[in-house]
Design a protein around this motif. Structure first.
Motif, PDB file in Angstrom:
ATOM      1  N   SER A  20       0.826  -1.211   0.000  1.00  0.00           N
ATOM      2  CA  SER A  20       0.000   0.000   0.000  1.00  0.00           C
ATOM      3  C   SER A  20       0.857   1.256   0.000  1.00  0.00           C
ATOM      4  O   SER A  20       0.571   2.218  -0.726  1.00  0.00           O
ATOM      5  CB  SER A  20      -0.936   0.013   1.212  1.00  0.00           C
ATOM      6  OG  SER A  20      -1.894  -1.008   1.083  1.00  0.00           O
ATOM      7  N   GLN A  21       1.905   1.269   0.801  1.00  0.00           N
ATOM      8  CA  GLN A  21       2.799   2.438   0.841  1.00  0.00           C
ATOM      9  C   GLN A  21       3.487   2.645  -0.501  1.00  0.00           C
ATOM     10  O   GLN A  21       3.569   3.768  -1.000  1.00  0.00           O
ATOM     11  CB  GLN A  21       3.835   2.282   1.949  1.00  0.00           C
ATOM     12  CG  GLN A  21       3.266   2.408   3.332  1.00  0.00           C
ATOM     13  CD  GLN A  21       4.291   2.091   4.409  1.00  0.00           C
ATOM     14  OE1 GLN A  21       5.353   1.534   4.154  1.00  0.00           O
ATOM     15  NE2 GLN A  21       3.957   2.443   5.643  1.00  0.00           N
ATOM     16  N   ARG A  80       1.029   4.002  -3.037  1.00  0.00           N
ATOM     17  CA  ARG A  80       0.754   5.431  -2.824  1.00  0.00           C
ATOM     18  C   ARG A  80       1.787   6.287  -3.551  1.00  0.00           C
ATOM     19  O   ARG A  80       1.452   7.264  -4.211  1.00  0.00           O
ATOM     20  CB  ARG A  80       0.741   5.772  -1.327  1.00  0.00           C
ATOM     21  CG  ARG A  80      -0.640   5.750  -0.721  1.00  0.00           C
ATOM     22  CD  ARG A  80      -0.680   6.401   0.658  1.00  0.00           C
ATOM     23  NE  ARG A  80       0.113   5.707   1.659  1.00  0.00           N
ATOM     24  CZ  ARG A  80      -0.269   4.614   2.303  1.00  0.00           C
ATOM     25  NH1 ARG A  80      -1.435   4.070   2.043  1.00  0.00           N
ATOM     26  NH2 ARG A  80       0.507   4.052   3.197  1.00  0.00           N
ATOM     27  N   ARG A 103       1.382   5.921  -7.306  1.00  0.00           N
ATOM     28  CA  ARG A 103       0.183   6.677  -7.709  1.00  0.00           C
ATOM     29  C   ARG A 103       0.475   8.174  -7.737  1.00  0.00           C
ATOM     30  O   ARG A 103       0.035   8.880  -8.656  1.00  0.00           O
ATOM     31  CB  ARG A 103      -0.944   6.368  -6.728  1.00  0.00           C
ATOM     32  CG  ARG A 103      -2.290   6.506  -7.304  1.00  0.00           C
ATOM     33  CD  ARG A 103      -3.314   5.935  -6.358  1.00  0.00           C
ATOM     34  NE  ARG A 103      -4.606   6.422  -6.785  1.00  0.00           N
ATOM     35  CZ  ARG A 103      -5.714   6.225  -6.154  1.00  0.00           C
ATOM     36  NH1 ARG A 103      -5.720   5.532  -5.035  1.00  0.00           N
ATOM     37  NH2 ARG A 103      -6.831   6.695  -6.613  1.00  0.00           N
ATOM     38  N   TYR A 122      -5.374  -2.265  -8.872  1.00  0.00           N
ATOM     39  CA  TYR A 122      -4.433  -1.309  -9.460  1.00  0.00           C
ATOM     40  C   TYR A 122      -4.055  -1.745 -10.864  1.00  0.00           C
ATOM     41  O   TYR A 122      -3.962  -2.930 -11.165  1.00  0.00           O
ATOM     42  CB  TYR A 122      -3.185  -1.194  -8.576  1.00  0.00           C
ATOM     43  CG  TYR A 122      -3.479  -0.435  -7.320  1.00  0.00           C
ATOM     44  CD1 TYR A 122      -3.240   0.933  -7.252  1.00  0.00           C
ATOM     45  CD2 TYR A 122      -4.036  -1.062  -6.220  1.00  0.00           C
ATOM     46  CE1 TYR A 122      -3.547   1.642  -6.113  1.00  0.00           C
ATOM     47  CE2 TYR A 122      -4.350  -0.357  -5.073  1.00  0.00           C
ATOM     48  CZ  TYR A 122      -4.096   1.002  -5.033  1.00  0.00           C
ATOM     49  OH  TYR A 122      -4.417   1.704  -3.899  1.00  0.00           O
TER      50      TYR A 122
END
Length: 121
Positions: free
Chosen positions: A73-74, A77, A80, A96
């Protein structure tokens, strides 16, 4: 008032070609930021995995790459924020996908499709 001397060039035609190719420094800066995001092996593994899955969830990415959901997730981020991946929610699941055609092409250079290399899978 001091003036800087003109730089001495060995081959002015090649220097002019190099300067023209360099173009806008903002473009160079943006690619440097993109490369810094891709330079991490874990983030690159995520991008390659997303590329071949076309769309994939954080949990599946974690299982495939051996990372934790939190680490994935990090990393996503950051990817993204650089415009390299995009998310799509389907109910409770967020999947994703690659959001940048240039990165798609880069991945083909880094990791060609298995069918083209004779690999299984």
């Amino acid at each position: 008032m001091s003036t800087e001397p003109e730089p001495r060039l060995i081959d002015p035609d090649r220097a002019a070609a190099a300067s023209a190719g360099l173009g806008d420094r903002a473009v160079i800066d943006e690619w440097a930021r993109r490369f810094s995001a891709v330079a991490d092996p874990s983030r690159l593994a995520l991008l390659v995995s997303i590329h071949y899955a076309r769309e994939i969830s954080v949990t599946d990415l974690a299982a495939v790459t051996g990372m934790t959901d939190t680490a994935v997730s990090q990393a996503l981020r950051l990817l993204r924020a650089h415009g390299l991946v995009a998310a799509r929610r389907a109910g409770r699941v967020v999947r994703y996908r690659l959001a940048d055609e240039d990165v798609h092409e880069l991945i083909h250079r880094v990791r060609p499709h298995p069918a083209r290399t004779g690999e299984a899978g």
